[in-house]
Design a protein around this motif. Structure first.
Motif, mmCIF file in Angstrom:
data_model
loop_
_atom_site.group_PDB
_atom_site.id
_atom_site.type_symbol
_atom_site.label_atom_id
_atom_site.label_comp_id
_atom_site.label_asym_id
_atom_site.label_seq_id
_atom_site.Cartn_x
_atom_site.Cartn_y
_atom_site.Cartn_z
ATOM 1 N N CYS A 106 0.218 -90.586 -11.481
ATOM 2 C CA CYS A 106 -0.875 -89.715 -11.918
ATOM 3 C C CYS A 106 -2.207 -90.379 -11.582
ATOM 4 O O CYS A 106 -2.323 -91.603 -11.662
ATOM 5 C CB CYS A 106 -0.793 -89.432 -13.424
ATOM 6 S SG CYS A 106 -1.857 -88.035 -13.892
ATOM 7 N N TYR A 110 -4.773 -89.637 -13.368
ATOM 8 C CA TYR A 110 -5.398 -89.740 -14.689
ATOM 9 C C TYR A 110 -4.591 -90.727 -15.539
ATOM 10 O O TYR A 110 -3.481 -91.137 -15.159
ATOM 11 C CB TYR A 110 -5.391 -88.384 -15.398
ATOM 12 C CG TYR A 110 -6.484 -87.410 -15.013
ATOM 13 C CD1 TYR A 110 -7.284 -87.576 -13.888
ATOM 14 C CD2 TYR A 110 -6.708 -86.278 -15.806
ATOM 15 C CE1 TYR A 110 -8.278 -86.655 -13.569
ATOM 16 C CE2 TYR A 110 -7.697 -85.358 -15.485
ATOM 17 C CZ TYR A 110 -8.480 -85.545 -14.369
ATOM 18 O OH TYR A 110 -9.451 -84.625 -14.068
ATOM 19 N N SER A 111 -5.137 -91.060 -16.707
ATOM 20 C CA SER A 111 -4.395 -91.868 -17.687
ATOM 21 C C SER A 111 -4.847 -91.400 -19.068
ATOM 22 O O SER A 111 -5.560 -92.107 -19.773
ATOM 23 C CB SER A 111 -4.694 -93.353 -17.476
ATOM 24 O OG SER A 111 -6.101 -93.564 -17.444
ATOM 25 N N CYS A 112 -4.451 -90.186 -19.426
ATOM 26 C CA CYS A 112 -4.887 -89.587 -20.690
ATOM 27 C C CYS A 112 -4.389 -90.413 -21.873
ATOM 28 O O CYS A 112 -3.220 -90.838 -21.890
ATOM 29 C CB CYS A 112 -4.355 -88.160 -20.800
ATOM 30 S SG CYS A 112 -4.926 -87.095 -19.449
ATOM 31 N N TRP A 165 -3.517 -89.670 -24.740
ATOM 32 C CA TRP A 165 -2.429 -89.096 -25.530
ATOM 33 C C TRP A 165 -1.323 -88.506 -24.642
ATOM 34 O O TRP A 165 -0.560 -87.654 -25.097
ATOM 35 C CB TRP A 165 -2.960 -88.033 -26.485
ATOM 36 C CG TRP A 165 -4.070 -87.171 -25.930
ATOM 37 C CD1 TRP A 165 -5.374 -87.208 -26.314
ATOM 38 C CD2 TRP A 165 -3.977 -86.118 -24.920
ATOM 39 N NE1 TRP A 165 -6.106 -86.251 -25.609
ATOM 40 C CE2 TRP A 165 -5.279 -85.580 -24.752
ATOM 41 C CE3 TRP A 165 -2.940 -85.600 -24.156
ATOM 42 C CZ2 TRP A 165 -5.556 -84.546 -23.855
ATOM 43 C CZ3 TRP A 165 -3.218 -84.585 -23.247
ATOM 44 C CH2 TRP A 165 -4.514 -84.074 -23.111
ATOM 45 N N CYS A 166 -1.211 -88.973 -23.407
ATOM 46 C CA CYS A 166 -0.225 -88.389 -22.483
ATOM 47 C C CYS A 166 1.191 -88.494 -23.039
ATOM 48 O O CYS A 166 1.665 -89.589 -23.342
ATOM 49 C CB CYS A 166 -0.273 -89.091 -21.129
ATOM 50 S SG CYS A 166 0.932 -88.411 -19.950
ATOM 51 N N TRP A 179 3.522 -92.825 -15.203
ATOM 52 C CA TRP A 179 2.439 -93.533 -14.508
ATOM 53 C C TRP A 179 2.115 -94.911 -15.074
ATOM 54 O O TRP A 179 1.430 -95.684 -14.425
ATOM 55 C CB TRP A 179 1.154 -92.684 -14.481
ATOM 56 C CG TRP A 179 0.698 -92.185 -15.830
ATOM 57 C CD1 TRP A 179 0.985 -90.961 -16.381
ATOM 58 C CD2 TRP A 179 -0.101 -92.882 -16.795
ATOM 59 N NE1 TRP A 179 0.416 -90.845 -17.633
ATOM 60 C CE2 TRP A 179 -0.257 -92.013 -17.905
ATOM 61 C CE3 TRP A 179 -0.702 -94.152 -16.846
ATOM 62 C CZ2 TRP A 179 -0.983 -92.371 -19.050
ATOM 63 C CZ3 TRP A 179 -1.425 -94.499 -17.992
ATOM 64 C CH2 TRP A 179 -1.560 -93.613 -19.065
ATOM 65 N N GLY A 232 4.717 -83.527 -13.895
ATOM 66 C CA GLY A 232 4.583 -84.948 -13.574
ATOM 67 C C GLY A 232 4.215 -85.734 -14.817
ATOM 68 O O GLY A 232 4.544 -85.316 -15.929
ATOM 69 N N GLY A 233 3.415 -86.768 -14.622
ATOM 70 C CA GLY A 233 2.535 -87.083 -13.538
ATOM 71 C C GLY A 233 1.748 -85.895 -12.981
ATOM 72 O O GLY A 233 1.754 -84.838 -13.545
ATOM 73 N N GLN A 243 -3.409 -80.928 -13.498
ATOM 74 C CA GLN A 243 -4.657 -80.983 -14.289
ATOM 75 C C GLN A 243 -5.882 -80.449 -13.551
ATOM 76 O O GLN A 243 -6.974 -80.441 -14.106
ATOM 77 C CB GLN A 243 -4.911 -82.408 -14.797
ATOM 78 C CG GLN A 243 -5.147 -83.454 -13.729
ATOM 79 C CD GLN A 243 -3.869 -84.209 -13.388
ATOM 80 O OE1 GLN A 243 -2.793 -83.623 -13.296
ATOM 81 N NE2 GLN A 243 -3.964 -85.510 -13.183
ATOM 82 N N LYS A 290 -8.695 -81.746 -18.651
ATOM 83 C CA LYS A 290 -8.529 -82.585 -19.837
ATOM 84 C C LYS A 290 -9.808 -82.686 -20.673
ATOM 85 O O LYS A 290 -10.880 -83.003 -20.158
ATOM 86 C CB LYS A 290 -8.068 -83.984 -19.410
ATOM 87 C CG LYS A 290 -6.690 -83.960 -18.740
ATOM 88 C CD LYS A 290 -5.600 -83.456 -19.680
ATOM 89 C CE LYS A 290 -4.233 -83.302 -19.062
ATOM 90 N NZ LYS A 290 -3.893 -81.937 -18.607
#
Ligand SMILES: C[S@@+](CC[C@H](N)C(=O)[O-])C[C@H]1O[C@@H](n2cnc3c(N)ncnc32)[C@H](O)[C@@H]1O
Ligand SMILES: Nc1nc2[nH]cc(C(=O)O)c2c(=O)[nH]1
Ligand code: SF4
Ligand SMILES: [Mg+2]
Length: 242
Positions: free
Chosen positions: A33, A35-37, A39-40, A46, A81-82, A109, A128
């Motif tokens: 990914c 991103y690195s949210c 709360w993923c 990832w 995903g990801g 996203q 996001k």
């Protein structure tokens, strides 16, 4: 044939989120990914914790695995995903699915465009909100909607925003007002990704769903909106591969 980094293939199950909630579907989950949210719920795709699960697969191999798992009992495949939109070569898998009469959903996203997005029957774009710690690149988001606007009527796109707090809610509204023609979904955020106590999680998420519904019902600026929980979290909690 080129390879796709796959971390999970599972199903059949129900689509637990968004525009085709309840749909019987197989899932293909790609690794990686951009991103690195914070709360993923799929951070293993990832953050390195699922590294040993990643298999580089050709489109033919993915199709074979889908048939192996789902037999003739499915007509829909969801790619998540990801961020699946990191992979231009998903075009090969999408072509095979089409040839076999399978409908396709994608979860992404909205940070990357791919030409294969033209072919997706049910495309969910999920920008996001602030609680994720990510920033939205509106130029890419607008570019995606611009590209997709002349597709035929049996291809659908939606916006789905996860809401954890008031700031997220305000962000979601701003997105809806920016792209008013795109079907708009709000989704309850799951802030307890570690628990294995499913009934406690369900009660907690139900409270949060209740609160989100209350907020939307009172809000005169939010009219054409669908408000949903993650149905799979109600049924299976935080279990992976369902
Ligand atoms: C795991 S993501 C993968 C696809 C893509 N990276 C994306 O975010 O759209 C699939 C969906 O799960 C949502 N999601 C992730 N973590 C969540 C959480 N803790 N609570 C509710 N929804 C969550 C994302 O916003 C996204 O709509
Ligand atoms: N049942 C089920 N529905 C889902 N909808 C979106 C999912 C995802 O992780 O992208 C997901 C998932 O992992 N399982
Ligand atoms: S964009 Fe999706 S997969 Fe990537 S970190 Fe955020 S929720 Fe997780
Ligand atoms: Mg999920």
């Amino acid at each position: 044939m080129s390879k796709i980094p796959v971390i999970e293939i599972f199903g059949p199950t129900i689509q637990g989120e968004g525009m085709v909630v309840g749909q019987k579907t197989m899932f293909v989950r790609t690794a990686g990914c951009d991103y690195s949210c914070s709360w993923c719920d799929s951070a293993f795709t990832w953050d390195g914790s699922g590294k040993h699960l990643i298999v580089q697969m050709t489109a033919e191999e993915i199709w074979a695995e889908l048939k192996q798992l789902g037999g003739n009992g499915f007509s829909f495949v969801t790619i998540s995903g990801g961020n699946p939109a990191l992979n231009p070569n998903l075009a090969e898998l999408i072509a095979i699915l089409k040839e076999n009469g399978i409908k396709i959903g994608v979860e992404t996203q909205g940070s990357r465009w791919q030409k294969w997005m033209y072919e997706i029957d049910e495309l969910t774009i999920s920008p996001k909100p602030p609680s994720s710690g990510m920033t939205t690149d509106y130029s890419v988001l607008s570019y995606i909607f611009e590209k997709l606007k002349d597709r035929n009527n049996n291809h659908h796109v939606s916006l789905k925003i996860v809401v954890f707090n008031q700031e997220d809610y305000d962000y979601a509204k701003q997105i809806h007002h920016r792209y008013p023609m795109i079907p708009f979904y709000l989704q309850v955020g799951n802030d307890d990704l570690a628990t294995t106590d499913n009934s406690q999680l369900m009660m907690h998420l139900l409270d949060k769903y209740h609160a989100l519904i209350d907020r939307v019902m009172k809000d005169e600026d939010l009219r054409d909106v669908k408000v949903l929980p993650q149905l799979h979290a109600f049924v299976w909690g935080n279990k992976r591969g369902v």
